[in-house]
Enzyme design. Structure first.
Site, short mmCIF file in Angstrom:
data_model
loop_
_atom_site.label_atom_id
_atom_site.label_comp_id
_atom_site.label_asym_id
_atom_site.label_seq_id
_atom_site.Cartn_x
_atom_site.Cartn_y
_atom_site.Cartn_z
N LYS A 134 0.75 -1.32 -0.03
CA LYS A 134 -0.18 0.19 -0.18
C LYS A 134 0.61 1.58 -0.16
O LYS A 134 1.42 1.66 0.93
CB LYS A 134 -0.89 -0.06 1.01
CG LYS A 134 -2.13 1.25 1.02
CD LYS A 134 -2.69 1.86 2.25
CE LYS A 134 -2.08 2.73 2.89
NZ LYS A 134 -1.95 4.29 2.03
N GLU B 205 9.89 0.59 10.90
CA GLU B 205 11.03 1.65 10.53
C GLU B 205 9.94 3.02 10.38
O GLU B 205 9.36 3.67 9.89
CB GLU B 205 11.42 1.76 8.91
CG GLU B 205 12.52 2.37 9.38
CD GLU B 205 12.75 3.75 8.53
OE1 GLU B 205 12.84 4.25 9.21
OE2 GLU B 205 13.06 3.73 7.13
N GLU C 78 9.46 14.62 15.53
CA GLU C 78 10.02 14.66 14.62
C GLU C 78 8.19 15.94 13.75
O GLU C 78 7.92 15.94 13.84
CB GLU C 78 9.95 13.21 14.19
CG GLU C 78 9.85 13.36 12.59
CD GLU C 78 10.14 12.25 12.03
OE1 GLU C 78 8.80 11.41 12.44
OE2 GLU C 78 11.21 11.25 12.27
#
Ligand code: NAP
Ligand code: MG
Length: 497
Positions: free
Chosen positions: A193, A268, A399
């Site tokens: 996906k 990840e 982040e």
């Protein structure tokens, strides 16, 4: 000025794109479609079929049939040759793929052409070689409660089965390659996906893989939304493993969704990577190095060097050097050859990144370069350098995933080792120094999956990549990734009976 699109690219985006299931292009069961926008303008680039749970069911069945059927009947060498051919075909179509990537993601065409596309091709070729080198061991047994008995024991390394792969938008083709290469080399079948923002290159890759000879159903591509298609994949009982790249927040949702059938999981995730400049280093090396560490791909890198630490005596010089580079970066459409930095990928990312810029200002940090949205059309943000922060500020802890670096001074190696590790993440780090022992002493102390010394953002298919702490589970690339896509079977035979 912009480059002229190749005819094949014009045609590709003009045609509504479908789902790729069992080797065929099909409409979504719901008949729904969604638009992928051009981030340089905000206008619709192409319309794409939108996969949901029913399509996931179909794709899982196709992947299972391919796993039980044609794919497992190929020899390792035949599998390897197909994977190698995928790499070669990516090279043959490099210009076209680079244009699609630049259009859909916004990155400069020259960057896509020099980095994303060749790295993807190399990844497939590197992984092709592993197909014929997956080996088990023979093992000597000394079973203490069976004196005198003799055994022949060995291990087999086998594919896990049907793998769901959910990828982000920052390096669309390359992330597809990182995921598909090892899954195929080890004999798994896949449902991929792509991110809703950047489905185009994965759909073109599906055509390329078919041309390379990949049997029907081995790779299925389902564009769609994370909350629907992605969540259905992560929870599906017919999926044996899910591999995910993206935000730490969604990574945690994937883990929960995977618990239903305890499918294997590799992740990840995000980062807030420290980039550390010692005062012995040549500023002519460290300044562009630090700028590249954060500004490459507009800061939309999980491993971006987003926390810059500079040893006190050189702090002002290095920060001003990075700020000067930031001010000089030319923003524009990825298809304009003069562009050095394109737009962020989406309106959502624009709002997210400018939200962080506002929070930094409100918290009392100082902006020494950039700090604002650029222009009014498209999703552009000025390359930004922030100082005078404190460790509790959101711009330091979270982040941002945009061209924004926070810089602070340090004095000693002990102090910087602690500061570097003062994060929930552990993806990457950079160290800039002429002192080899200092570099390696610090590299050992940093809790991160990659440490670059006197360089940054160096990737290679042979180099394992992944995160400590909340930056992930498992490694991509290198031979380490093979662990993530194989089961080990121990077989034990009693002799002399
Ligand atoms: P994201 O939501 O984590 O998206 C990554 C992938 O996961 C996409 O394919 C996404 O689909 C899918 N997804 C989303 N929700 C899901 C769910 N509940 N179940 C299964 N799959 C799901 O990342 P984002 O929203 O694009 O970006 C948000 C932030 O994530 C960024 O600002 C950045 O901090 C971080 N990020 C990190 C990386 C990285 O390389 N580590 C990459 C991208 C983003 P949709 O595309 O439909 O959302
Ligand atoms: Mg999302």
């Amino acid at each position: 000025m912009t480059v002229t699109l190749e005819k094949s690219v014009e045609d590709f985006i003009a045609t509504p794109r479908q789902l790729f299931i069992g080797g065929r292009w099909v409409h979504a069961a719901s008949g729904k479609t969604f638009a992928t926008p051009n981030p340089a303008t905000g206008e619709t680039l192409a319309n794409i079929a939108e996969a949901d749970a029913e399509d996931v069911d179909r794709a899982v069945r196709a992947a299972r049939a391919a796993f039980d059927g044609p794919w497992s009947r190929l020899t390792a060498s035949e599998r390897g040759r197909i994977i190698w051919r995928i790499g070669d075909l990516i090279d043959e179509h490099a210009d076209e793929l680079a244009q699609l990537e630049s259009l859909d993601n916004g990155k400069p065409l020259a960057v896509a052409r020099a980095a994303d596309i060749p790295l993807a091709a190399e990844l497939f070729r590197y992984m092709a070689g592993w197909a014929t080198k997956l080996e088990g061991n023979t093992i000597a047994l000394s079973v203490p409660y069976m004196p005198g008995a003799e055994f022949h024991a060995y291990t087999l390394r086998e594919p896990i089965g049907v793998v769901a792969q959910i990828i982000p938008w920052n390096f669309p083709l390359l992330m597809a390659a990182w995921k598909l290469g090892p899954a195929l080399a080890t004999g798994n079948t896949v449902i991929l996906k792509p991110a809703e923002q950047t489905p185009l290159s994965a759909l073109r890759l599906a055509e390329i893989m078919a041309e390379a000879g990949l049997p029907d159903g081995v790779v299925n591509v389902l564009p769609g939304y994370g909350e629907t298609a992605g969540a259905a994949l992560a929870a599906h009982d017919g999926v044996d493993k899910v591999a995910f790249t993206g935000s730490t927040e969604v990574g945690k949702l994937i883990v929960q969704a995977a618990a239903g059938n305890l499918k294997k999981v590799s992740l990840e995730l995000g980062g807030k990577s420290p980039n550390i400049v010692f005062d012995d280093v040549d500023p002519a090396l460290a300044i562009p190095g630090a700028a590249n560490a954060i500004f490459f791909n507009h800061g939309q890198c999980c491993v971006a060097g987003s926390r810059l630490f500079v040893q006190e005596s050189r702090f002002d010089e290095v920060v001003e050097g990075v700020a000067t580079i930031a001010r000089g970066i030319k923003l524009g459409s990825g298809l304009d050859p003069d562009t050095q930095m394109g737009p962020l990928v989406s309106d959502e990312q624009l709002r997210r990144v400018t939200g962080f810029l506002d929070s930094g200002r409100t918290d009392g940090a100082r902006t020494v370069a950039g700090g604002n949205r650029h222009g009014e059309r498209g999703y552009f943000v000025e390359p930004t350098v922030i100082t005078d922060t404190s460790p509790d500020m959101a711009v330091v802890r979270e982040e941002i995933f945009g061209p924004v670096v926070v810089a602070s001074p340090f004095s000693t190696l002990d102090e910087i080792a602690d500061q570097a590790n003062a994060t929930t993440f552990g993806l990457g780090a950079g160290i800039w120094t002429r002192d080899v022992s200092k570099a390696h002493a610090l590299a050992k102390r940093i809790r991160a999956g990659t440490v670059w010394i006197n360089c940054y953002n160096v990737f290679d298919a042979a180099l394992p990549f992944g995160g400590y702490k909340q930056s992930g589970w498992g490694r991509e690339m290198g031979h380490e990734v093979l662990e993530a896509y194989t089961e080990v079977k121990a077989i034990c035979t009693q002799l002399h009976i």
